[in-house]
Design a protein around this motif. Sequence first.
Motif, short mmCIF file in Angstrom:
data_model
loop_
_atom_site.label_atom_id
_atom_site.label_comp_id
_atom_site.label_asym_id
_atom_site.label_seq_id
_atom_site.Cartn_x
_atom_site.Cartn_y
_atom_site.Cartn_z
N GLU A 216 0.85 -1.19 0.00
CA GLU A 216 0.00 0.00 0.00
C GLU A 216 0.89 1.24 0.00
N LEU A 217 0.58 2.17 -0.91
CA LEU A 217 1.36 3.41 -0.97
C LEU A 217 1.10 4.23 0.27
N ASP A 218 2.17 4.67 0.90
CA ASP A 218 2.08 5.50 2.09
C ASP A 218 2.32 6.95 1.69
N GLY A 219 1.31 7.77 1.78
CA GLY A 219 1.46 9.17 1.40
C GLY A 219 0.42 9.56 0.37
N TYR A 220 0.67 10.69 -0.25
CA TYR A 220 -0.27 11.21 -1.25
C TYR A 220 -0.04 10.53 -2.59
N TRP A 221 -1.14 10.26 -3.27
CA TRP A 221 -1.07 9.75 -4.64
C TRP A 221 -2.31 10.18 -5.40
N LEU A 222 -2.12 10.62 -6.63
CA LEU A 222 -3.25 10.92 -7.50
C LEU A 222 -2.77 10.89 -8.95
N ASP A 223 -3.58 10.26 -9.80
CA ASP A 223 -3.30 10.36 -11.23
C ASP A 223 -4.00 11.62 -11.73
N ALA A 224 -3.32 12.37 -12.56
CA ALA A 224 -3.83 13.68 -13.00
C ALA A 224 -4.33 13.63 -14.43
N GLY A 225 -5.03 12.55 -14.78
CA GLY A 225 -5.41 12.33 -16.16
C GLY A 225 -6.78 12.81 -16.57
N THR A 226 -7.54 13.41 -15.64
CA THR A 226 -8.83 13.99 -15.98
C THR A 226 -8.85 15.44 -15.52
N PHE A 227 -9.83 16.20 -15.98
CA PHE A 227 -9.92 17.60 -15.55
C PHE A 227 -10.04 17.69 -14.03
N ASP A 228 -10.89 16.83 -13.44
CA ASP A 228 -11.09 16.89 -11.99
C ASP A 228 -9.84 16.53 -11.22
N THR A 229 -9.16 15.46 -11.65
CA THR A 229 -7.97 15.05 -10.90
C THR A 229 -6.78 15.97 -11.19
N LEU A 230 -6.72 16.55 -12.38
CA LEU A 230 -5.68 17.53 -12.67
C LEU A 230 -5.84 18.75 -11.77
N PHE A 231 -7.07 19.20 -11.60
CA PHE A 231 -7.34 20.33 -10.71
C PHE A 231 -7.00 19.97 -9.26
N ALA A 232 -7.41 18.75 -8.84
CA ALA A 232 -7.14 18.33 -7.46
C ALA A 232 -5.65 18.22 -7.20
N ALA A 233 -4.90 17.67 -8.17
CA ALA A 233 -3.45 17.56 -8.00
C ALA A 233 -2.81 18.93 -7.92
N ASN A 234 -3.22 19.85 -8.77
CA ASN A 234 -2.70 21.21 -8.70
C ASN A 234 -2.96 21.82 -7.34
N SER A 235 -4.16 21.65 -6.82
CA SER A 235 -4.51 22.22 -5.52
C SER A 235 -3.66 21.62 -4.40
N HIS A 236 -3.50 20.29 -4.44
CA HIS A 236 -2.70 19.63 -3.39
C HIS A 236 -1.26 20.12 -3.38
N TRP A 237 -0.64 20.10 -4.55
CA TRP A 237 0.77 20.46 -4.60
C TRP A 237 0.99 21.94 -4.36
#
Length: 243
Positions: A216-237
């Motif tokens: 199990e990955l320990d920490g943050y993980w997100l694929d940024a391949g959709t508009f929603d996840t790209l926005f979420a990844a930008n916000s997190h980082w």
Amino acid sequence: MKGVILAGGLGTRLYPLTHATNKHLLPVFDKPMIYYPIQTLVRAGIKDILIVVSGPHSGHFIHVLKNGKDFGVNHLEYAYQEKPDGGIADALALAEDFSDSQPITVILGDNTTDADISGAISNFKEGAMVFLKKVPDAKRFGVPRFDPNDKTKILEIIEKPKDPPSDYAVTGLYVYDNEVFNYIKKCDPNYIGRGELEITEVNNFYLKANKLSWAELDGYWLDAGTFDTLFAANSHWADKRKK
């Protein structure tokens, strides 16, 4: 161990953004998306890296990444996937010569994570290892079905199930021994009817051979391949960098 970043495809889910450049070069806060998987590999001690590219913007990678020295990479090379819609396993097949019969760590170019996988990689011996993460939208991913009598054992991995058997996703991060290339050659392009060589079928080949493990990955993980996840990844980082 060597590393492979799969950064092909046409990024059609992100049109019109990807009319301008490859999906994996789009910004995630203050750096291009592909910087994140490169840093994941380097953080794990992997400094010989192959990037598999495809599509009309493939040449952009060289201008952005150059020879990789800015990231602490010892050797960076590129391979071109002639079928950008051929699937993840089709792209990985291009790494056979690069692997030089040794194990490889594979990460998808749209995966952003701060996880440290160096321990799992240093302990890897043979077979395959997949990294799992609990997600709220498991039906977008390959999803493991666990043995009800042994929650540590995966019975099968189901690609994009309508009714996910668990809330874990197989992230786009894998470790394979050299048998992976023989399994890719056995893949059926109609495995789930998309005409692609599916990495889920490869993982299930390892499962049937009792040679698939998981962590199990320990920490943050997100694929940024959709508009929603790209926005979420930008916000997190963005939030993380500002702290």
